[in-house]
Design a protein around this motif. Sequence first.
Motif, PDB file in Angstrom:
ATOM      1  N   CYS A  18      16.186  58.623   3.583  1.00 15.58           N
ATOM      2  CA  CYS A  18      15.929  57.327   2.961  1.00 15.58           C
ATOM      3  C   CYS A  18      17.112  56.824   2.145  1.00 15.58           C
ATOM      4  O   CYS A  18      17.274  55.628   1.988  1.00 15.58           O
ATOM      5  CB  CYS A  18      14.654  57.331   2.137  1.00 15.58           C
ATOM      6  SG  CYS A  18      14.270  58.798   1.257  1.00 15.58           S
ATOM      7  N   LYS A  20      20.251  57.478   2.992  1.00 17.10           N
ATOM      8  CA  LYS A  20      21.386  57.351   3.918  1.00 17.10           C
ATOM      9  C   LYS A  20      21.651  55.899   4.296  1.00 17.10           C
ATOM     10  O   LYS A  20      22.798  55.522   4.544  1.00 17.10           O
ATOM     11  CB  LYS A  20      21.108  58.184   5.166  1.00 17.10           C
ATOM     12  CG  LYS A  20      22.245  58.217   6.146  1.00 17.10           C
ATOM     13  CD  LYS A  20      21.920  59.108   7.330  1.00 17.10           C
ATOM     14  CE  LYS A  20      23.055  59.103   8.317  1.00 17.10           C
ATOM     15  NZ  LYS A  20      22.800  59.980   9.444  1.00 17.10           N
ATOM     16  N   TYR A  21      20.631  55.081   4.318  1.00 20.70           N
ATOM     17  CA  TYR A  21      20.813  53.700   4.756  1.00 20.70           C
ATOM     18  C   TYR A  21      21.738  52.893   3.840  1.00 20.70           C
ATOM     19  O   TYR A  21      22.269  51.856   4.235  1.00 20.70           O
ATOM     20  CB  TYR A  21      19.463  52.986   4.884  1.00 20.70           C
ATOM     21  CG  TYR A  21      18.883  52.537   3.568  1.00 20.70           C
ATOM     22  CD1 TYR A  21      19.142  51.247   3.085  1.00 20.70           C
ATOM     23  CD2 TYR A  21      18.102  53.381   2.803  1.00 20.70           C
ATOM     24  CE1 TYR A  21      18.626  50.836   1.864  1.00 20.70           C
ATOM     25  CE2 TYR A  21      17.589  52.971   1.587  1.00 20.70           C
ATOM     26  CZ  TYR A  21      17.851  51.699   1.132  1.00 20.70           C
ATOM     27  OH  TYR A  21      17.346  51.298  -0.073  1.00 20.70           O
ATOM     28  N   ASP A  25      27.752  55.431   8.203  1.00 15.81           N
ATOM     29  CA  ASP A  25      27.634  56.805   8.722  1.00 15.81           C
ATOM     30  C   ASP A  25      28.813  57.682   8.296  1.00 15.81           C
ATOM     31  O   ASP A  25      28.630  58.833   7.919  1.00 15.81           O
ATOM     32  CB  ASP A  25      27.519  56.793  10.251  1.00 15.81           C
ATOM     33  CG  ASP A  25      26.158  56.313  10.726  1.00 15.81           C
ATOM     34  OD1 ASP A  25      25.206  56.328   9.919  1.00 15.81           O
ATOM     35  OD2 ASP A  25      26.051  55.927  11.905  1.00 15.81           O
ATOM     36  N   TRP A  28      28.480  58.569   4.569  1.00 15.26           N
ATOM     37  CA  TRP A  28      27.427  59.573   4.369  1.00 15.26           C
ATOM     38  C   TRP A  28      27.926  60.961   4.771  1.00 15.26           C
ATOM     39  O   TRP A  28      27.689  61.935   4.070  1.00 15.26           O
ATOM     40  CB  TRP A  28      26.183  59.199   5.162  1.00 15.26           C
ATOM     41  CG  TRP A  28      25.048  60.135   4.931  1.00 15.26           C
ATOM     42  CD1 TRP A  28      24.610  61.133   5.745  1.00 15.26           C
ATOM     43  CD2 TRP A  28      24.205  60.184   3.774  1.00 15.26           C
ATOM     44  NE1 TRP A  28      23.555  61.793   5.185  1.00 15.26           N
ATOM     45  CE2 TRP A  28      23.278  61.228   3.969  1.00 15.26           C
ATOM     46  CE3 TRP A  28      24.146  59.446   2.597  1.00 15.26           C
ATOM     47  CZ2 TRP A  28      22.309  61.547   3.033  1.00 15.26           C
ATOM     48  CZ3 TRP A  28      23.170  59.772   1.673  1.00 15.26           C
ATOM     49  CH2 TRP A  28      22.265  60.813   1.898  1.00 15.26           C
TER      50      TRP A  28
END
Length: 91
Positions: A18, A20-21, A25, A28
């Motif tokens: 949750c 990560k959004y 990418d 993260w």
Amino acid sequence: MNLGLSSILDLTHEKDVCQKYIFLDQEWKQLEDYFNKKYNFNITASIPKNVTDTWSTVAQLAINKGTFTALKYISKFQSLESTSEVNCVVF
């Protein structure tokens, strides 16, 4: 906290993404790599056998004889002077 707005980044749950959004990418992945390398803990909890045995007994009592009986067992078990040395015979 909803939406990951607590200012605390949670990298402990790999399937729970949750937060990560909020990041790209690549960002993260960099965060994961950095913090997982810096704070890598290989700790495996070991649960004493008497705890797993007691848990199994309570679970079986709850399934077979009902929650009330399981709670009575827990209460009786807690009242023993030395729960690690005494086994209760249940009903």
